[in-house]
Design an enzyme around this catalytic site. Structure first.
Site, mmCIF file in Angstrom:
data_model
loop_
_atom_site.group_PDB
_atom_site.id
_atom_site.type_symbol
_atom_site.label_atom_id
_atom_site.label_comp_id
_atom_site.label_asym_id
_atom_site.label_seq_id
_atom_site.Cartn_x
_atom_site.Cartn_y
_atom_site.Cartn_z
ATOM 1 N N TYR A 118 7.087 -14.466 0.934
ATOM 2 C CA TYR A 118 5.856 -14.982 0.346
ATOM 3 C C TYR A 118 6.046 -15.141 -1.155
ATOM 4 O O TYR A 118 6.470 -14.188 -1.834
ATOM 5 C CB TYR A 118 4.683 -14.035 0.621
ATOM 6 C CG TYR A 118 3.391 -14.638 0.136
ATOM 7 C CD1 TYR A 118 2.728 -15.577 0.915
ATOM 8 C CD2 TYR A 118 2.880 -14.333 -1.118
ATOM 9 C CE1 TYR A 118 1.571 -16.177 0.462
ATOM 10 C CE2 TYR A 118 1.713 -14.943 -1.578
ATOM 11 C CZ TYR A 118 1.068 -15.863 -0.784
ATOM 12 O OH TYR A 118 -0.069 -16.479 -1.224
ATOM 13 N N ASN A 145 -1.362 -11.188 -4.317
ATOM 14 C CA ASN A 145 -2.608 -10.597 -4.815
ATOM 15 C C ASN A 145 -3.164 -9.595 -3.798
ATOM 16 O O ASN A 145 -2.513 -9.267 -2.807
ATOM 17 C CB ASN A 145 -3.626 -11.696 -5.139
ATOM 18 C CG ASN A 145 -3.998 -12.498 -3.894
ATOM 19 O OD1 ASN A 145 -3.759 -12.064 -2.772
ATOM 20 N ND2 ASN A 145 -4.587 -13.662 -4.101
ATOM 21 N N GLN A 164 6.122 -6.014 -20.501
ATOM 22 C CA GLN A 164 5.463 -5.451 -19.328
ATOM 23 C C GLN A 164 3.962 -5.702 -19.373
ATOM 24 O O GLN A 164 3.346 -6.080 -18.373
ATOM 25 C CB GLN A 164 5.727 -3.934 -19.254
ATOM 26 C CG GLN A 164 5.174 -3.284 -18.017
ATOM 27 C CD GLN A 164 5.711 -3.938 -16.770
ATOM 28 O OE1 GLN A 164 6.889 -4.188 -16.633
ATOM 29 N NE2 GLN A 164 4.833 -4.271 -15.840
ATOM 30 N N HIS A 180 2.206 -8.971 -18.054
ATOM 31 C CA HIS A 180 2.101 -9.269 -16.620
ATOM 32 C C HIS A 180 0.651 -9.356 -16.164
ATOM 33 O O HIS A 180 0.287 -10.218 -15.363
ATOM 34 C CB HIS A 180 2.812 -8.205 -15.785
ATOM 35 C CG HIS A 180 4.250 -8.515 -15.539
ATOM 36 N ND1 HIS A 180 4.667 -9.604 -14.837
ATOM 37 C CD2 HIS A 180 5.379 -7.870 -15.926
ATOM 38 C CE1 HIS A 180 5.989 -9.624 -14.782
ATOM 39 N NE2 HIS A 180 6.445 -8.588 -15.439
ATOM 40 N N GLU A 190 8.149 2.520 -12.038
ATOM 41 C CA GLU A 190 8.862 1.390 -11.427
ATOM 42 C C GLU A 190 10.097 1.039 -12.278
ATOM 43 O O GLU A 190 11.200 0.998 -11.774
ATOM 44 C CB GLU A 190 7.913 0.184 -11.345
ATOM 45 C CG GLU A 190 8.547 -1.039 -10.697
ATOM 46 C CD GLU A 190 7.686 -2.288 -10.856
ATOM 47 O OE1 GLU A 190 6.756 -2.289 -11.692
ATOM 48 O OE2 GLU A 190 7.965 -3.276 -10.150
ATOM 49 N N HIS A 191 9.872 0.783 -13.569
ATOM 50 C CA HIS A 191 10.970 0.503 -14.494
ATOM 51 C C HIS A 191 11.053 1.641 -15.503
ATOM 52 O O HIS A 191 10.031 2.056 -16.042
ATOM 53 C CB HIS A 191 10.735 -0.785 -15.278
ATOM 54 C CG HIS A 191 10.520 -2.003 -14.420
ATOM 55 N ND1 HIS A 191 9.264 -2.458 -14.091
ATOM 56 C CD2 HIS A 191 11.402 -2.852 -13.840
ATOM 57 C CE1 HIS A 191 9.386 -3.543 -13.336
ATOM 58 N NE2 HIS A 191 10.659 -3.810 -13.166
ATOM 59 N N ASP A 236 14.706 -8.116 -14.568
ATOM 60 C CA ASP A 236 13.751 -9.014 -13.904
ATOM 61 C C ASP A 236 14.434 -10.294 -13.440
ATOM 62 O O ASP A 236 14.026 -10.903 -12.451
ATOM 63 C CB ASP A 236 12.616 -9.393 -14.867
ATOM 64 C CG ASP A 236 11.664 -8.232 -15.123
ATOM 65 O OD1 ASP A 236 11.653 -7.296 -14.309
ATOM 66 O OD2 ASP A 236 10.940 -8.271 -16.136
ATOM 67 N N GLU A 243 12.654 22.481 26.557
ATOM 68 C CA GLU A 243 11.566 21.534 26.267
ATOM 69 C C GLU A 243 10.827 21.102 27.544
ATOM 70 O O GLU A 243 10.017 20.169 27.511
ATOM 71 C CB GLU A 243 12.119 20.312 25.519
ATOM 72 C CG GLU A 243 12.689 20.678 24.137
ATOM 73 C CD GLU A 243 13.087 19.453 23.300
ATOM 74 O OE1 GLU A 243 12.922 18.310 23.781
ATOM 75 O OE2 GLU A 243 13.553 19.666 22.159
ATOM 76 N N HIS A 248 15.628 15.271 32.354
ATOM 77 C CA HIS A 248 16.647 15.077 31.324
ATOM 78 C C HIS A 248 17.900 15.891 31.661
ATOM 79 O O HIS A 248 19.023 15.427 31.483
ATOM 80 C CB HIS A 248 16.118 15.520 29.951
ATOM 81 C CG HIS A 248 15.212 14.528 29.294
ATOM 82 N ND1 HIS A 248 14.030 14.110 29.856
ATOM 83 C CD2 HIS A 248 15.326 13.849 28.122
ATOM 84 C CE1 HIS A 248 13.445 13.231 29.042
ATOM 85 N NE2 HIS A 248 14.210 13.054 27.985
#
Lengths: 429, 429
Positions: A124, A209, A255, A258, A322-323, A356, A410, A415
């Site tokens: 996207y 968004n 930054q 943005h 993040e950065h 970036d 178990e 099994h």
């Protein structure tokens, strides 16, 4: 920026808080869009594009000839830039291709792990006036390296009724044939559910968004994976005093531009460094085209002096940016202290904008403290790792007691029997 | 089982459908539990344990001495089984430890990727009469190899007011000190939000019922990651005719005994093989302790003969089974055809229960077609991969045109200036 000197540990948690993002209020609307796309398919996509993008679509898929045309019309400068960026991104991501693993256990049991590409992915790319072409590189290059068989790109048409030509050109440059001029939650619904003209994808990549983000969560409930939980972008600069104030100011502004919700933080060892950088910010801010946006982001930004380097990194790892720029002449001194971050920028000549676009690292990164548990997009995101086991008859005999004992503990008798039936002597096909 | 001979491609999608799992109806209840735990902390945990588990807790955390005591009381057989299983699991997972990556781009740009362990994780182990101790191995062993600093284990108390001693013993065996006798959605809420006595975790691992699953989704919205979307367990057996009917029947039954919602599928090249296996199932089913459960699962199970091997694998990849057994004397012939599966079992002496317990592979695997986009739990799940870049002044000069051109195309002027300010000659600290 809000200046904070020697915050107490009690303030630590509060200072790491980002604005809460809740998309719950969008649930009803997103659910409605998914229902409509499921029921009406392409018609719903045309309807929502008219409603949200004010564009009358006569076709959903962009003709391949238009991709080529846009590519042929690329300016030389932009083409050269895409080429250099792509080459660096490719180098770093090629080095990450996972190797198949083979382990022999006790000689008679062979265990393997293979990375198999996800067959079909969706990318996207948001619309608006600025075409986010770098994001196409960041997602298509690793997908191509992983050999994902199919890539479908979705982007909303602009006011002129078309996807920005740079997006089409970059898609063509990446070898993407399948481009749909659909955006918003309806694009995510189409990727997840499919329509007559769109085959559903297994995983959705790319920013968007709040509608797109909420729709990606909804798609997950519908069986379609996505790359990362999304949030506003973040930059934290740590300087030991050997950073250059004008450079740090420029990075913080890059930054801040943005969006008004960008998270910007500066940590310095003395108040005078904080002040110097803040003065530089005010100087550089004046003639920025997006100065209103940057100023709004800076208003809630933090400039912090901690009591010590140790406490600073304790807090940085709690914040999990993040950065993270280490503005220092000796940045490697600090590398071992970093436990939670998306991408780290070392030294005074390593602006965030390098990562970036062109240093080779991926710019799709975890925000909102997700760096504590999530990686940024890397090669792993385009594969599933499948495990394999091959066991000989004598190999199974060696495991038999262990499997049957654990299975019975178990209370899973069948099994245990699936093993025992294979060791009984009489059994033959 | 429902026998299907030569299904048409039109039926393909329908045949891959699992029962839809929607936890939306639990939303209100889960939200209430999260709110209560956020507001009342430990008190809410005590209250819900009384309400749901009918146990009056006098403390939330299990005393470390009780873990040791349970471990000391382990039977020799169970201890030996845990030891062998753990050793095999460790071998396979140690081979998966990601290596740090370092790439030099153009000499002046160094790009790196490092895998850093997630600091604090939570493991959920369901309660009930059967202690799922193997799941503790599957989650704690890779966490220990990755060097996650803290592991907290949560499990509900049984009717007798205590966690099953085998769970406590296995936790101790794994070096886990922090065990909380809390289960259900309230355990997930505690892991995500924290309380006075419980520190929140960054990622939640482990299976659970529908409340636990819904709560994990809710925790994600609250900033806490989780391992995998969960669903009922699945087994698909593909045989080329050289599988052994009694073995295949035993494997299908071992899957079917998990629960009435277990998904069991057999694919064979001829109807007579399908019939033979189905007869064997009926024979073996009779004296299974959990035969009612297994019979209920088998009722909706599929036995399919496809027109060709090629079409069979086309469908298998569409179905994307959690477990895939290749019941054949030459199983490797088919390995390249498998694109979507959680874990693959090769040959006639490789029952699913080997992978469930002791072959070394992980048994936490993607169900519900998630194998198209998700890996099972492997070493990657316990790390974040952080990227790093270090750029020299001349390295940045080489990137400068590319970064500024792409930034300006995206209308991010401050991004461009953060580079240009560094190349202007006059700049000095």
């Amino acid at each position: 920026m809000i200046k904070i000197i020697n915050p107490s540990k009690k303030q630590f948690n509060e200072l790491t808080q980002r604005p809460a993002l809740s998309f719950d209020f969008l649930q009803a609307q997103i659910e409605e869009i998914f229902k409509e796309v499921a029921a009406e398919g392409d018609e719903a996509l045309v309807k929502y594009t008219q409603q949200f993008d004010h564009v009358e679509l006569d076709h959903i898929r962009v003709a391949p000839s238009r991709l080529k045309q846009a590519y042929d019309n690329l300016s030389v400068a932009l083409f050269q830039s895409l080429k250099q960026a792509a080459s660096n991104i490719r180098k770093f991501h090629e080095a990450q291709v996972p190797e198949n693993i083979e382990v022999s256990i006790n000689g008679n049991i062979l265990v393997e792990q293979r990375a198999i590409p996800i067959d079909r992915i969706g990318i996207y790319i948001p619309g608006g006036s600025a075409p986010l072409i770098s994001t196409i590189l960041m997602l298509a290059i690793p997908a191509n390296i992983a050999k994902c068989t199919e890539i479908a790109l979705f982007s909303p048409p602009s006011d002129d009724g078309k996807i920005h030509p740079s997006i089409l050109a970059t898609a063509y440059f990446m070898g993407i044939q399948e481009v749909y001029q659909i955006g918003g939650a309806q694009a995510i619904a189409a990727m997840s559910l499919g329509t007559d003209s769109i085959k559903p994808v297994s995983k959705i990549f790319g920013p968007g968004n709040q509608y797109v983000t909420a729709a990606k969560e909804f798609a997950l409930r519908n069986g379609t994976a996505f790359d990362l939980p999304a949030g506003p972008s973040e930059l934290l600069i740590y300087t030991d005093g050997s950073g250059i104030p004008a450079f740090m100011a420029a990075d913080l502004l890059s930054q801040a531009e943005h969006g008004a919700d960008s998270q910007v933080i500066l940590i310095a060892p003395t108040e005078s460094v904080l002040d110097e950088v803040m003065q530089e910010i005010n100087r550089q801010l004046k003639n920025l085209p997006r100065k209103e946006i940057a100023a709004a982001a800076l208003e809630k930004s933090l400039a912090i002096q901690f009591e010590s380097e140790e406490i600073a990194f304790e807090w940085i790892n709690k914040y999990a940016p993040e950065h993270l720029i280490i503005a220092s002449e000796t940045p490697r001194k600090y590398i071992g202290k970093i436990r939670n971050a998306g991408s780290v920028f070392l030294g005074n000549y390593c602006p965030e904008s390098a990562g970036d676009y062109a240093s080779g690292t991926n710019h799709t990164l975890p925000t909102q403290q997700w760096a504590k548990s999530y990686s940024g997009v890397n090669m792993d995101a385009f594969y599933k790792k499948i495990s394999y086991q091959e066991i000989s008859r004598s190999g199974l005999d060696k495991l038999s007691k262990t499997i049957t004992c654990l299975a019975r503990e178990e209370q899973l008798e069948a099994h245990a029997r699936a093993v025992e039936i294979r060791s009984s002597k009489s059994m033959k096909s």
